[in-house]
Design an enzyme around this catalytic site. Structure first.
Site, PDB file in Angstrom:
ATOM      1  CB  CYS A   1      -0.950   0.096   1.188  1.00 20.98           C
ATOM      2  SG  CYS A   1      -2.163  -1.216   1.244  1.00 20.98           S
TER       3      CYS A   1
ATOM      4  NE  ARG B   1       4.555   1.841  -0.038  1.00 21.35           N
ATOM      5  CZ  ARG B   1       5.525   1.547   0.817  1.00 21.35           C
ATOM      6  NH1 ARG B   1       6.767   1.727   0.469  1.00 21.35           N
ATOM      7  NH2 ARG B   1       5.241   1.077   2.013  1.00 21.35           N
TER       8      ARG B   1
ATOM      9  CD1 TRP C   1       0.191  -6.374  -2.868  1.00 21.04           C
ATOM     10  CD2 TRP C   1      -0.128  -6.887  -0.726  1.00 21.04           C
ATOM     11  NE1 TRP C   1       0.549  -7.689  -2.700  1.00 21.04           N
ATOM     12  CE2 TRP C   1       0.361  -8.032  -1.397  1.00 21.04           C
ATOM     13  CE3 TRP C   1      -0.409  -6.991   0.635  1.00 21.04           C
ATOM     14  CZ2 TRP C   1       0.586  -9.250  -0.756  1.00 21.04           C
ATOM     15  CZ3 TRP C   1      -0.196  -8.201   1.281  1.00 21.04           C
ATOM     16  CH2 TRP C   1       0.306  -9.316   0.586  1.00 21.04           C
TER      17      TRP C   1
ATOM     18  CG  ASN D   1       1.487   0.838   4.245  1.00 19.22           C
ATOM     19  OD1 ASN D   1       1.260  -0.347   4.048  1.00 19.22           O
ATOM     20  ND2 ASN D   1       2.697   1.343   4.267  1.00 19.22           N
ATOM     21  N   GLY D   2      -0.668  -0.967   6.245  1.00 18.95           N
ATOM     22  CA  GLY D   2      -0.341  -1.785   7.415  1.00 18.95           C
ATOM     23  C   GLY D   2      -1.565  -2.557   7.874  1.00 18.95           C
TER      24      GLY D   2
ATOM     25  CD  GLU E   1      17.718 -12.671  -7.724  1.00 24.85           C
ATOM     26  OE1 GLU E   1      17.189 -13.220  -6.751  1.00 24.85           O
ATOM     27  OE2 GLU E   1      17.339 -11.569  -8.160  1.00 24.85           O
TER      28      GLU E   1
ATOM     29  CE  LYS F   1      14.293 -10.838  -9.853  1.00 25.64           C
ATOM     30  NZ  LYS F   1      15.001 -10.599  -8.645  1.00 25.64           N
TER      31      LYS F   1
ATOM     32  CD  GLU G   1      10.344 -11.184  -8.603  1.00 24.14           C
ATOM     33  OE1 GLU G   1       9.654 -10.669  -7.730  1.00 24.14           O
ATOM     34  OE2 GLU G   1      11.585 -11.051  -8.649  1.00 24.14           O
TER      35      GLU G   1
ATOM     36  CG  HIS H   1      21.064 -36.173  -4.024  1.00 25.85           C
ATOM     37  ND1 HIS H   1      21.480 -37.414  -3.617  1.00 25.85           N
ATOM     38  CD2 HIS H   1      22.192 -35.447  -4.217  1.00 25.85           C
ATOM     39  CE1 HIS H   1      22.808 -37.437  -3.544  1.00 25.85           C
ATOM     40  NE2 HIS H   1      23.264 -36.247  -3.915  1.00 25.85           N
TER      41      HIS H   1
ATOM     42  CE  LYS I   1      11.653  -2.707  -5.574  1.00 27.21           C
ATOM     43  NZ  LYS I   1      12.395  -3.745  -6.303  1.00 27.21           N
TER      44      LYS I   1
END
Ligand code: M6R
Length: 592
Positions: free
Chosen positions: A2, A27, A74, A100-101, A465, A469, A472, A488, A587
């Protein structure tokens, strides 16, 4: 998660709020909304979907308000609908709040308010704030906010306006980020600095437990008891160009290309502040690195450097796992938290817990003044500039730079090792010059549903990584594995449909990687490799080969990651996906 903004000044508030929201959209982008005070009335416009949906809904509406608040969401509590979009208001429509939160005790507060006859319009935790402020309002918004805050539990930041005091915006910070931007005849509130960059570089970073009281000509900060607090004004080094696409199709691509500069600036920053570093890694029995996502992968690479150059054992732990773990920690341990945003709640809480257990804490953060920056005993700053694309790229290579320098500083060969960093920007440039080749490779794999990424030793984290990438931003399932672990289990997945991306520069495990490639080929897997230019052996074994310039083993992660960032980017972009704002993500992750 948010983004919130507030404005009060002499200009029209709406375009300022919308522009700021666009710069905060990274955000969260489930819904967006604004509240304005015009001719003594509160106007609320909000819409599910991205900010462009809100902009569409506002077409032709010529609001003249000079005070307002805005939000990009969000979703946590309640689906991303128009009703659940912020701002939220009290019953009479006199107070509007963006938040936000999470208000952790909102169910209890909601029940209390319902018993008093309050009717709720949304499923959010936020709405209770608007009702509480309205209930406590006796002619002074600040006092009403102070009373309301006494009832709230959780980590939150919010902004509020009321028709009763049309030139006033109040912001509250407790756990989620909030800054004040100081203008001339205008003042701003925002979750993050890029929101206000077109208007001012003068910033006050609020601490938890603080309230900012804004009018066009004044900014006053108070604690939750209403006592005035004196704050420093910071001049942000970030500029607007850094927060814009500058001709690139996506922020992610721009940020991939900014890596040479991010590495160089971070290196220069490290060298000029090196003397202020108050600790030696070697003085500790163990280094713990705590981080999430891409920052965690940087930590994994850092482990190899610290163990090699400083000879101190390193453990790298997911922040979300550390906080609730029984891992013994004491003053013999040094704990490094890595975070681009400096706001990731898991990392922040994990560092707090490490501190409580007696450890010395160090942050590697990109955002100066962020929660983690201020939480730790000492901070090392990466100088990547603002990163807007949700997928972390330049901040990753900047984090690698800080970790490399921190480790190199402990070695007898300090000078020689540090000097090596100076050649990395040019090597990354050379790697980027092959972007067209990577683009061609990407075209062959658009329809694939699964990818495996393999690496060994210092490039094992790069396999993780690369896979992160891809998944996502392209929504293609991808797994990173240490190449030696393939036999394995994951080898069972390999058939003629499985692309296997292998990272095989000529390092100490090169021969082993070649054997692993043979194992993939024997099962008809499709090998896409990253290796040194001119490596004919690797090229022959690969369906596709992405080359990087030859360099020494310790520096390879700075280069091997670049084609993998580009591969993920081109695949997602060619699939027509929203590269900068992938679904379900935000983000900055400020929920546990
Ligand atoms: O701001 P932080 O570095 O603490 O963020 C940690 C992760 O949320 C972040 O790296 C995330 O995994 C990225 N989207 C990956 O590209």
């Amino acid at each position: 998660m948010c983004g919130i903004v507030g404005y009060t000044g002499r200009d029209l508030a709406l375009p300022i709020l919308l522009g700021a929201l666009e710069r905060l959209e990274y955000r969260g982008y489930d819904s967006a909304g604004v509240a304005l005070i015009e001719n003594g009335k509160l106007i609320v416009e909000k819409k599910a979907g991205k900010i462009r949906e809100l902009v569409r809904a506002l077409w032709g509406k010529n609001y003249k308000a000079k005070t307002g608040i805005g939000h990009t969401r969000w979703a946590t509590h309640g689906k991303p609908t128009d009703e659940n979009a912020h701002p939220h208001t009290d019953e009479k429509g006199e107070f509007a709040v963006v938040h936000n939160g999470i208000i952790e005790n909102y169910i209890e507060l909601r029940e209390e308010l319902k018993k008093e006859g309050v009717k709720f319009k949304s499923d959010t935790d936020t709405e209770v704030i608007a009702h509480l402020i309205a209930k406590n309002y006796k002619g002074d918004l600040l006092q009403a906010v102070i009373e309301a805050v006494k009832k709230l539990k959780g980590a939150f930041a919010f902004a509020v306006i009321t028709v009763h005091e049309p030139n006033r915006v109040i912001g509250v910070k407790n756990g989620s980020p909030l800054i004040v931007g100081l203008g001339q005849g205008e003042n701003f509130l925002a979750s993050d600095i890029p929101a206000i960059l077109p208007y001012t570089k003068k910033v006050i970073v609020l601490d938890d437990g603080e309230i900012a009281d804004l009018t066009p000509d004044s900014v006053n900060i108070y604690n939750f008891n209403g006592e005035p607090v004196t704050k420093d004004v910071m001049i942000t080094p970030w500029d607007l160009v850094a927060a814009e696409k500058s001709g690139f199709k996506h922020f992610m691509l721009k940020e991939i290309y900014e890596q040479p500069k991010a590495v160089l600036d971070t290196y220069k920053g490290f060298i000029s502040n090196e003397e202020t570093i108050p600790f030696w890694l070697k003085d500790y029995r163990r280094i713990l690195i705590i981080a999430c996502g891409t920052s965690y992968h940087a930590g994994l690479v850092g482990k190899y450097w610290i163990e090699r150059f400083a000879g101190v054992p390193v453990e790298v732990i997911y922040a979300s796992e550390f906080r609730y773990s029984d891992t013994p920690v004491s003053d013999k341990d040094l704990v490094i938290g890595i975070s681009q945003s400096g706001e990731t709640i898991d990392t922040k809480f994990a560092l707090q817990s490490a501190k409580e257990r007696g450890a010395f804490t160090v942050g590697i953060v990109n955002v100066v003044g962020s929660a983690i920056d201020r939480e730790v005993d000492f901070s090392i700053h990466t100088h990547a500039g603002p990163e807007i694309g949700v997928a972390a790229t330049k901040t990753f290579t900047a984090q690698l730079t800080s970790l490399y320098c921190l480790a190199a500083r402990e070695s007898n060969e300090r000078e020689e090792l540090l000097k090596k960093v100076e050649k990395i920007p040019a090597l990354i440039e050379k790697t980027l010059a092959k972007a067209e080749d990577v683009e061609k490779v990407s075209e062959k794999y658009l329809k694939k549903k699964d990818f495996l990424y393999l690496g060994r030793y210092i490039n094992f984290p790069i396999a993780l990584e690369g896979a992160l990438k891809l998944k996502e931003i392209s929504y293609i399932h991808a797994e990173g594995y240490p190449a030696g672990e393939m036999k394995h289990g994951p080898i069972a997945l390999i058939d003629e449909n499985m692309p296997v991306t292998v990272i095989a520069p000529k390092d100490r495990v090169y021969e082993k990687m070649l054997s692993n490639i043979e194992e993939v080929l024997a099962r008809k897997g499709i090998v896409i490799s990253v290796g040194f230019e001119g490596d004919k052996v690797l090229k022959e074994k690969s369906a596709d080969f992405m080359e990087i310039p030859e360099t020494e083993e310790v520096l390879t992660p700075f280069l091997t990651v670049v084609p993998l960032q580009l591969l993920a980017y081109f695949i997602a972009s060619k699939l027509g996906l929203d590269v900068d704002q992938p679904r379900n993500l935000a983000k900055t992750v400020t929920v546990e």
